[in-house]
Design a protein around this motif. Structure first.
Motif, PDB file in Angstrom:
ATOM      1  N   PHE A 301       0.886  -1.094   0.152  1.00 52.58           N
ATOM      2  CA  PHE A 301       0.041   0.145   0.086  1.00 52.58           C
ATOM      3  C   PHE A 301       0.910   1.373  -0.246  1.00 52.58           C
ATOM      4  N   SER A 302       1.872   1.115   0.796  1.00 52.25           N
ATOM      5  CA  SER A 302       2.854   2.449   0.935  1.00 52.25           C
ATOM      6  C   SER A 302       3.402   2.644  -0.607  1.00 52.25           C
ATOM      7  N   GLY A 303       4.039   1.326  -0.893  1.00 52.08           N
ATOM      8  CA  GLY A 303       4.833   1.405  -2.241  1.00 52.08           C
ATOM      9  C   GLY A 303       3.997   1.675  -3.527  1.00 52.08           C
ATOM     10  N   SER A 304       2.649   1.569  -3.445  1.00 49.09           N
ATOM     11  CA  SER A 304       1.666   2.032  -4.403  1.00 49.09           C
ATOM     12  C   SER A 304       1.614   3.564  -4.707  1.00 49.09           C
ATOM     13  N   LEU A 305       2.049   4.439  -3.555  1.00 51.22           N
ATOM     14  CA  LEU A 305       2.036   5.749  -3.827  1.00 51.22           C
ATOM     15  C   LEU A 305       2.512   6.267  -5.051  1.00 51.22           C
ATOM     16  N   LEU A 307       3.231   4.517  -7.835  1.00 45.95           N
ATOM     17  CA  LEU A 307       2.484   4.113  -8.860  1.00 45.95           C
ATOM     18  C   LEU A 307       1.135   4.790  -9.056  1.00 45.95           C
ATOM     19  N   GLU A 308       0.564   5.188  -8.077  1.00 45.70           N
ATOM     20  CA  GLU A 308      -0.770   5.779  -8.274  1.00 45.70           C
ATOM     21  C   GLU A 308      -0.602   7.203  -8.804  1.00 45.70           C
ATOM     22  N   ILE A 309       0.654   7.823  -8.307  1.00 47.46           N
ATOM     23  CA  ILE A 309       0.833   9.341  -8.732  1.00 47.46           C
ATOM     24  C   ILE A 309       1.306   9.129 -10.316  1.00 47.46           C
ATOM     25  N   ILE A 310       2.443   8.260 -10.746  1.00 48.22           N
ATOM     26  CA  ILE A 310       2.724   8.239 -11.988  1.00 48.22           C
ATOM     27  C   ILE A 310       1.524   7.875 -13.068  1.00 48.22           C
ATOM     28  N   PHE A 311       0.910   6.884 -12.515  1.00 44.49           N
ATOM     29  CA  PHE A 311      -0.051   6.382 -13.652  1.00 44.49           C
ATOM     30  C   PHE A 311      -1.517   6.965 -13.242  1.00 44.49           C
ATOM     31  N   ALA A 312      -1.595   8.042 -12.590  1.00 42.42           N
ATOM     32  CA  ALA A 312      -2.673   8.656 -12.360  1.00 42.42           C
ATOM     33  C   ALA A 312      -3.786   7.512 -11.739  1.00 42.42           C
ATOM     34  N   TYR A 313      -3.514   6.566 -11.134  1.00 38.47           N
ATOM     35  CA  TYR A 313      -4.616   5.739 -10.492  1.00 38.47           C
ATOM     36  C   TYR A 313      -5.080   6.170  -9.144  1.00 38.47           C
ATOM     37  N   PRO A 314      -6.469   6.035  -9.186  1.00 34.55           N
ATOM     38  CA  PRO A 314      -7.250   6.689  -8.129  1.00 34.55           C
ATOM     39  C   PRO A 314      -7.235   5.800  -6.768  1.00 34.55           C
ATOM     40  N   GLY A 315      -6.319   5.755  -6.284  1.00 35.38           N
ATOM     41  CA  GLY A 315      -6.148   4.973  -4.919  1.00 35.38           C
ATOM     42  C   GLY A 315      -5.851   5.525  -3.832  1.00 35.38           C
ATOM     43  N   ILE A 316      -5.696   4.712  -2.659  1.00 42.16           N
ATOM     44  CA  ILE A 316      -5.823   5.361  -1.450  1.00 42.16           C
ATOM     45  C   ILE A 316      -4.365   6.336  -1.017  1.00 42.16           C
ATOM     46  N   GLY A 317      -3.151   5.637  -1.809  1.00 41.01           N
ATOM     47  CA  GLY A 317      -2.022   6.300  -1.816  1.00 41.01           C
ATOM     48  C   GLY A 317      -1.903   7.876  -2.476  1.00 41.01           C
ATOM     49  N   ARG A 318      -2.570   7.868  -3.601  1.00 38.22           N
ATOM     50  CA  ARG A 318      -2.620   9.312  -4.214  1.00 38.22           C
ATOM     51  C   ARG A 318      -3.478  10.222  -3.445  1.00 38.22           C
ATOM     52  N   LEU A 319      -4.613   9.665  -2.671  1.00 35.95           N
ATOM     53  CA  LEU A 319      -5.291  10.553  -1.675  1.00 35.95           C
ATOM     54  C   LEU A 319      -4.606  10.988  -0.596  1.00 35.95           C
ATOM     55  N   MET A 320      -3.672  10.147  -0.097  1.00 41.80           N
ATOM     56  CA  MET A 320      -2.873  10.277   0.997  1.00 41.80           C
ATOM     57  C   MET A 320      -1.921  11.484   0.682  1.00 41.80           C
ATOM     58  N   TYR A 321      -1.370  11.328  -0.584  1.00 36.33           N
ATOM     59  CA  TYR A 321      -0.412  12.175  -1.041  1.00 36.33           C
ATOM     60  C   TYR A 321      -0.937  13.589  -0.997  1.00 36.33           C
ATOM     61  N   GLU A 322      -2.011  13.739  -1.670  1.00 40.54           N
ATOM     62  CA  GLU A 322      -2.908  15.082  -1.897  1.00 40.54           C
ATOM     63  C   GLU A 322      -3.303  15.613  -0.452  1.00 40.54           C
ATOM     64  N   ALA A 323      -3.658  14.676   0.487  1.00 40.02           N
ATOM     65  CA  ALA A 323      -3.899  15.192   1.886  1.00 40.02           C
ATOM     66  C   ALA A 323      -2.902  15.795   2.522  1.00 40.02           C
ATOM     67  N   VAL A 324      -1.720  15.425   2.335  1.00 39.03           N
ATOM     68  CA  VAL A 324      -0.652  15.697   3.013  1.00 39.03           C
ATOM     69  C   VAL A 324      -0.042  17.053   2.340  1.00 39.03           C
ATOM     70  N   MET A 325      -0.045  17.077   1.210  1.00 37.86           N
ATOM     71  CA  MET A 325       0.225  18.323   0.346  1.00 37.86           C
ATOM     72  C   MET A 325      -0.498  19.453   0.755  1.00 37.86           C
ATOM     73  N   GLN A 326      -1.860  19.183   1.049  1.00 35.63           N
ATOM     74  CA  GLN A 326      -2.847  20.278   1.319  1.00 35.63           C
ATOM     75  C   GLN A 326      -2.874  20.551   3.005  1.00 35.63           C
ATOM     76  N   GLN A 327      -2.169  19.452   3.771  1.00 29.75           N
ATOM     77  CA  GLN A 327      -2.315  19.722   5.024  1.00 29.75           C
ATOM     78  C   GLN A 327      -3.865  19.497   5.709  1.00 29.75           C
TER      79      GLN A 327
END
Length: 364
Positions: A301-305, A307-327
């Motif tokens: 799950f943590s490693g798929s972060l 993957l989800e960003i580069i391939f624009a995959y709508p997963g929980i890792g990408r959601l976490m990344y967006e949440a951290v960037m926006q605090q």
């Protein structure tokens, strides 16, 4: 002090009796209690880290609002500028009060706990103003499908190749397999994902995105084929990055088991080599795999972060990344707790499986 000792003895006596009667059940209960305590401390630490980070979500919201505004005049007098800044500060203070960000982070954490435990509400995303539970549910299925498929393929092929190459130890094919396993294990995952995306873009054999453009409900059969086509390259990258270490572990464990005295005794009794490998040596390779697999799903799950960003995959890792960037505190905390539950639950499950697989293990 005497009262505390008496209270502890009163509570400890039934627990000792229960532990002696059901050691495995008492071990599971103890681990669950420990998991809850760790989750409580982790949540508090996450709130503290978010509070220590420079700025907050209100600063980002106001900055974004200012960037989106168009200037109506090329020149502004100093008085009007000062007034605008004062008004902005008042707006920011009011918004912080509405979101509860003006309180100490410890009070914010206990308020969040009260909302989650009593009302079963993960809160509202501070950016999208959408329910955090809805956001997680909309993404978690995608990540679960991707990571469980990857886990199944990695596990099956790791065992098959690990057992096979342990029987070919020292041969050219074994040396070549070990080299490629080390190569892909050491190869940077982000570079492999970028290379695969460049390959998809240059050849047009695979989509550059990891998810179809239409929903499952519109055409289920077509969606299934399209989904398999979209996730082939991301899944291949995850497979190549994860199979190397597990295959080498299975291979080395099998080689260790084949050198044990009980294997020599089994061969001396005339038992076939296939039975020696599969019925005896192979079973003993499960212990280190089960121990190491406690964090495998969480690491996927943590490693798929990436993957989800580069391939624009709508997963929980990408959601976490967006949440951290926006605090987005509520979303970050819910995602982090989910990952922590995966890790801790994986450890408890691995301990239970070890007791089932290996009869020598008992929890007393």
């Amino acid at each position: 002090m005497a009262f505390l000792r008496k209270l502890f003895a009163t509570v400890a006596a039934p627990w000792r009796a229960f532990r002696a009667k059901s050691p495995l059940a008492s071990f599971i209960i103890g681990r669950v209690i420990t998991m809850i305590a760790i989750l409580f401390m982790l949540g508090w630490a996450l709130f503290a880290l978010m509070a220590l980070a420079p700025g907050d979500i209100v600063d980002q919201m106001m900055t974004q609002q200012l960037l989106n505004q168009t200037s109506t005049s090329q020149s502004m007098n100093a008085a009007s500028t000062t007034g605008d800044n004062n008004f902005s500060q008042e707006q920011m203070a009011k918004l912080r009060e509405e979101l509860g960000l003006d309180k100490p982070f410890t009070l914010q954490y206990f308020s969040w706990l009260n909302r989650v435990l009593i009302h079963h509400d993960l809160g509202i995303s501070l950016i999208s103003r959408t329910s955090v539970g809805f956001l997680i549910k909309s993404r978690i299925i995608n990540s679960l499908i991707l990571n469980i498929i990857s886990l199944i393929f990695i596990t099956i092929f790791s065992f098959l190749l690990g057992v096979y190459f342990s029987s070919k130890a020292g041969t050219k094919i074994d040396v070549a397999a070990t080299f490629f396993a080390l190569f892909f294990h050491a190869f940077p995952g982000i570079l492999l994902l970028i290379l695969f995306q460049l390959f998809a873009s240059a050849t047009s054999l695979f989509p550059v995105k990891g998810y179809p453009d239409f929903p499952f409900s519109s055409a289920p059969a077509q969606f299934a084929f399209s989904y398999a086509h979209h996730i082939f390259l991301p899944l291949l990258a995850s497979f190549l990055g994860g199979i190397g270490s597990i295959m080498r572990m299975i291979r080395s464990t099998m080689l260790d088991q084949m050198g044990m005295p009980y294997i020599t005794a089994l061969r001396a009794r005339g038992i076939s080599e296939r039975r020696v490998y599969l019925n005896h040596a192979f079973r003993n390779t499960l212990n280190p795999y089960i121990t190491g697999s406690a964090n495998l799903l969480a690491s996927l799950f943590s490693g798929s972060l990436l993957l989800e960003i580069i391939f624009a995959y709508p997963g929980i890792g990408r959601l976490m990344y967006e949440a951290v960037m926006q605090q987005d505190v509520n979303l970050v905390l819910a995602n982090s707790m989910f990952m922590s539950v995966l890790v801790l639950a994986g450890m408890v499950i691995s301990d239970i499986l070890l007791a089932i697989v290996d009869p020598r293990i008992r929890y007393k």
